[in-house]
Motif scaffolding. Structure first.
Motif, PDB file in Angstrom:
ATOM      1  N   GLY A  44      19.748  80.385  54.933  1.00  0.00           N
ATOM      2  CA  GLY A  44      21.067  81.008  54.883  1.00  0.00           C
ATOM      3  C   GLY A  44      21.894  79.939  55.351  1.00  0.00           C
ATOM      4  N   GLY A  45      21.727  79.110  56.210  1.00  0.00           N
ATOM      5  CA  GLY A  45      22.458  77.878  56.483  1.00  0.00           C
ATOM      6  C   GLY A  45      22.571  76.960  55.359  1.00  0.00           C
ATOM      7  N   LEU A  46      21.662  76.441  54.825  1.00  0.00           N
ATOM      8  CA  LEU A  46      21.324  75.513  53.513  1.00  0.00           C
ATOM      9  C   LEU A  46      22.331  76.031  52.575  1.00  0.00           C
ATOM     10  N   SER A  47      22.106  77.464  52.106  1.00  0.00           N
ATOM     11  CA  SER A  47      22.862  77.844  51.096  1.00  0.00           C
ATOM     12  C   SER A  47      24.336  77.647  51.202  1.00  0.00           C
ATOM     13  N   MET A  48      24.962  78.046  52.557  1.00  0.00           N
ATOM     14  CA  MET A  48      26.369  78.278  52.663  1.00  0.00           C
ATOM     15  C   MET A  48      26.928  76.646  52.872  1.00  0.00           C
ATOM     16  N   MET A  49      26.031  75.907  53.643  1.00  0.00           N
ATOM     17  CA  MET A  49      26.268  74.323  53.604  1.00  0.00           C
ATOM     18  C   MET A  49      26.558  73.777  52.214  1.00  0.00           C
ATOM     19  N   VAL A  50      25.795  74.020  51.264  1.00  0.00           N
ATOM     20  CA  VAL A  50      25.609  73.169  49.996  1.00  0.00           C
ATOM     21  C   VAL A  50      26.378  73.806  49.027  1.00  0.00           C
ATOM     22  N   GLN A  51      26.437  75.360  48.899  1.00  0.00           N
ATOM     23  CA  GLN A  51      27.472  75.953  47.853  1.00  0.00           C
ATOM     24  C   GLN A  51      28.958  76.052  48.448  1.00  0.00           C
ATOM     25  N   GLY A  52      29.202  75.915  49.747  1.00  0.00           N
ATOM     26  CA  GLY A  52      30.517  75.912  50.407  1.00  0.00           C
ATOM     27  C   GLY A  52      31.154  74.958  50.687  1.00  0.00           C
ATOM     28  N   PHE A  53      30.210  73.689  51.096  1.00  0.00           N
ATOM     29  CA  PHE A  53      31.051  72.552  51.356  1.00  0.00           C
ATOM     30  C   PHE A  53      31.166  71.489  50.238  1.00  0.00           C
ATOM     31  N   THR A  54      30.313  71.655  49.216  1.00  0.00           N
ATOM     32  CA  THR A  54      30.232  70.664  47.990  1.00  0.00           C
ATOM     33  C   THR A  54      31.713  70.700  47.182  1.00  0.00           C
ATOM     34  N   PRO A  55      32.255  71.847  46.834  1.00  0.00           N
ATOM     35  CA  PRO A  55      33.700  71.760  46.412  1.00  0.00           C
ATOM     36  C   PRO A  55      34.713  71.017  47.288  1.00  0.00           C
ATOM     37  N   ILE A  56      34.469  71.322  48.621  1.00  0.00           N
ATOM     38  CA  ILE A  56      35.617  70.454  49.606  1.00  0.00           C
ATOM     39  C   ILE A  56      35.262  69.037  49.495  1.00  0.00           C
ATOM     40  N   TYR A  57      33.994  68.752  49.536  1.00  0.00           N
ATOM     41  CA  TYR A  57      33.516  67.171  49.424  1.00  0.00           C
ATOM     42  C   TYR A  57      34.482  66.800  48.011  1.00  0.00           C
ATOM     43  N   ALA A  58      34.071  67.515  47.168  1.00  0.00           N
ATOM     44  CA  ALA A  58      34.413  66.980  45.835  1.00  0.00           C
ATOM     45  C   ALA A  58      36.038  66.910  45.681  1.00  0.00           C
ATOM     46  N   ALA A  59      36.718  67.952  46.173  1.00  0.00           N
ATOM     47  CA  ALA A  59      38.249  67.875  46.064  1.00  0.00           C
ATOM     48  C   ALA A  59      38.634  66.728  47.177  1.00  0.00           C
ATOM     49  N   GLY A  60      38.109  66.518  48.288  1.00  0.00           N
ATOM     50  CA  GLY A  60      38.688  65.619  49.084  1.00  0.00           C
ATOM     51  C   GLY A  60      38.394  64.266  48.631  1.00  0.00           C
ATOM     52  N   ASN A  61      37.608  63.799  47.631  1.00  0.00           N
ATOM     53  CA  ASN A  61      37.615  62.610  46.840  1.00  0.00           C
ATOM     54  C   ASN A  61      38.319  62.679  45.526  1.00  0.00           C
ATOM     55  N   HIS A  62      39.197  63.313  45.465  1.00  0.00           N
ATOM     56  CA  HIS A  62      40.236  63.679  44.362  1.00  0.00           C
ATOM     57  C   HIS A  62      39.282  63.640  42.972  1.00  0.00           C
ATOM     58  N   VAL A  63      38.311  64.562  42.899  1.00  0.00           N
ATOM     59  CA  VAL A  63      37.543  65.090  41.740  1.00  0.00           C
ATOM     60  C   VAL A  63      38.652  65.814  40.987  1.00  0.00           C
ATOM     61  N   SER A  64      38.716  65.709  39.691  1.00  0.00           N
ATOM     62  CA  SER A  64      39.820  66.472  39.049  1.00  0.00           C
ATOM     63  C   SER A  64      39.178  68.020  39.135  1.00  0.00           C
ATOM     64  N   GLN A  65      40.214  68.844  38.922  1.00  0.00           N
ATOM     65  CA  GLN A  65      40.010  70.437  38.862  1.00  0.00           C
ATOM     66  C   GLN A  65      38.978  70.821  37.991  1.00  0.00           C
ATOM     67  N   GLY A  66      38.895  70.080  36.839  1.00  0.00           N
ATOM     68  CA  GLY A  66      37.879  70.509  35.644  1.00  0.00           C
ATOM     69  C   GLY A  66      36.341  70.341  36.030  1.00  0.00           C
ATOM     70  N   ASP A  67      36.391  68.985  36.862  1.00  0.00           N
ATOM     71  CA  ASP A  67      35.053  68.383  37.052  1.00  0.00           C
ATOM     72  C   ASP A  67      34.703  69.244  38.220  1.00  0.00           C
ATOM     73  N   VAL A  68      35.394  69.506  39.445  1.00  0.00           N
ATOM     74  CA  VAL A  68      34.883  70.314  40.401  1.00  0.00           C
ATOM     75  C   VAL A  68      34.448  71.628  39.952  1.00  0.00           C
ATOM     76  N   ALA A  69      35.158  72.560  38.945  1.00  0.00           N
ATOM     77  CA  ALA A  69      34.599  73.694  38.223  1.00  0.00           C
ATOM     78  C   ALA A  69      33.259  73.542  37.432  1.00  0.00           C
ATOM     79  N   LEU A  70      33.021  72.252  36.819  1.00  0.00           N
ATOM     80  CA  LEU A  70      31.824  71.852  36.190  1.00  0.00           C
ATOM     81  C   LEU A  70      30.770  71.776  37.078  1.00  0.00           C
ATOM     82  N   LEU A  71      30.961  71.196  38.314  1.00  0.00           N
ATOM     83  CA  LEU A  71      29.921  70.759  39.296  1.00  0.00           C
ATOM     84  C   LEU A  71      29.506  72.143  39.772  1.00  0.00           C
ATOM     85  N   MET A  72      30.211  72.881  39.998  1.00  0.00           N
ATOM     86  CA  MET A  72      29.859  74.427  40.870  1.00  0.00           C
ATOM     87  C   MET A  72      29.067  75.183  39.373  1.00  0.00           C
TER      88      MET A  72
END
Length: 424
Positions: free
Chosen positions: A217-245
């Protein structure tokens, strides 16, 4: 007068359920990418994006608790339409403009409604499917839902992040989802069994399964939830964030299926230890590979996410292996609440400590949880034999992003009379 014969539901007859929930997944996939991306880049408080993740999980916990009583009160079809209305209301709160508090409330509404709808769909599938193809139907249902999540996230990459197009697209898919279920001719399932918690029995039968569901439960919410925040905070483009997810959802299918099949042929605990090691290795890779190597990082996160999902499905199967049929309902109830509680508390904790330890906190936390759980399994392996193959449940693809309430939602489902071996 001769009564007309009732035709047994065919695999095609449950298509309405799968189509409805796939539409729900498409909308959720869009929103799961949109909310953290915009909150991370809009000048909102640093805690807002993490709080939105916690709100989804807390709403899910509420949904798990209230779904059964509400189904008994108003029925499956009415509650499905009502909870879809909550999803639309939540999306409308997000569509009116960036307001962290309103967005958190909107995501909490989605969490409660989303879990309620998933329980309704599972109930209908369990009731409509025959024993001959129930397992295949459930696996197909989960795969369609996960692919819908990934496709929705990918679709976000094609939409403007500015304005309210993304939440309006979510509203569109949610409205579509109401139609197939509302028009289905499938018979209404019986009321779900009352959730009866029995932590003592669950721990006695399968400590590895119980702790595994807590960890997942904790692992899934951390990895699935915080990854796009991490990517967006590092100025990854919207398209690459979407592809990452998107690739993270595909990772679930390509990692979980072979490891799950392997767990049917050997001690599931050994496979879980390997899975925990894989999570730890991918966490190290994610820590040291920069966003300049975005394709390599996407591959790492795809394996990372897939291994996290695998912990949930194998731990759940292992717990069922070790439990007698008469205890399946309290087992499922306990695991469901354990998963939901962990999915709420762990991201809340990560959100609180991230300002102190930095944006990679969720990766370190996921690594720590995986190593701790793997070590726990190794200790349990010593001197305890595995369940004989002939006494095992068949492995089914499940997702740690959605609750597994298959036993709760169909109290009439038939189970094997085989004896299960407690104490793993």
């Amino acid at each position: 007068m001769t009564q007309p014969q009732t035709r047994a539901p065919s695999p095609f007859s449950v298509a309405s359920i799968v189509v409805s929930m796939t539409a729900v997944a498409l909308g959720n996939g869009v929103m799961s990418a949109y909310v953290p991306f915009v909150l991370s880049r809009s000048g909102s408080p640093s805690w807002a994006a993490g709080a939105a993740i916690t709100a989804v999980a807390f709403g899910g916990l509420v949904g798990c608790v209230v779904a059964g009583p509400l189904i008994r009160r108003v029925g499956h079809a009415r509650l499905f339409a009502s909870s879809m209305a909550l999803v639309i209301l939540g999306a409308l709160l997000i569509a009116i403009g960036v307001n962290p508090i309103l967005w958190i409330i909107g995501r909490m509404l989605y969490g409660a409604a989303g879990n309620t709808n998933f329980i309704i769909a599972q109930s209908w599938l369990n009731h409509a499917a025959s024993n001959a193809w129930r397992g295949k139907a459930m696996s197909f249902f989960y795969m369609a839902y996960v692919i819908g999540l990934g496709a929705g996230a990918f679709a976000f990459g094609q939409l403007p992040a500015e304005g309210n197009i993304a939440p309006l697209v979510t509203i569109f898919f949610t409205a579509l989802a109401i139609l197939p279920i509302s028009l289905t001719r499938l018979p209404t399932p019986p009321a779900p069994a009352r959730a009866s918690l029995d932590i003592k029995m669950t721990w006695r039968n399968s400590p590895v399964g119980f702790i595994g569901v807590l960890a997942s439960g904790g692992l899934s919410m951390m990895v699935q939830g915080f990854t796009p925040i991490y990517a967006a905070g590092n100025h990854v483009s919207q398209g690459d964030v979407a592809l990452l997810m998107f690739v993270m959802q595909l990772g679930m299918l390509f990692i979980q299926f072979p490891l799950g099949a392997l767990s049917d042929r050997m001690d599931r605990r050994v496979v879980l230890v390997f899975t925990c090691a894989l999570i730890a290795v991918m966490a190290v890779v994610a820590l040291f590979v920069s966003f300049a190597n975005i394709l390599l990082l996407m591959l790492a996160f795809a394996i990372f996410a897939g291994a996290v999902e695998t912990v949930y499905s194998i731990a759940n199967a292992h717990a069922n292996d070790r439990t007698a049929p008469e205890d399946f309902v309290p087992l499922a109830s306990t695991l469901l609440v354990a998963w939901s509680a962990s999915a709420t508390l762990v991201p809340l904790t990560v959100t609180l400590v991230t300002p102190v330890f930095g944006e990679k906190t969720f990766i370190y936390a996921a690594m720590a949880v995986a190593i701790a759980y793997g070590g726990f399994i190794v200790v349990r392996l010593i001197g305890r034999r595995p369940v004989p193959f002939e006494e095992r449940e068949n492995f089914e693809i499940l997702s740690a992003q959605v609750p597994n309430a298959t036993v709760i939602t169909d109290p009439t489902a038939e189970h094997s009379d085989e004896t299960h071996q407690p104490g793993a």
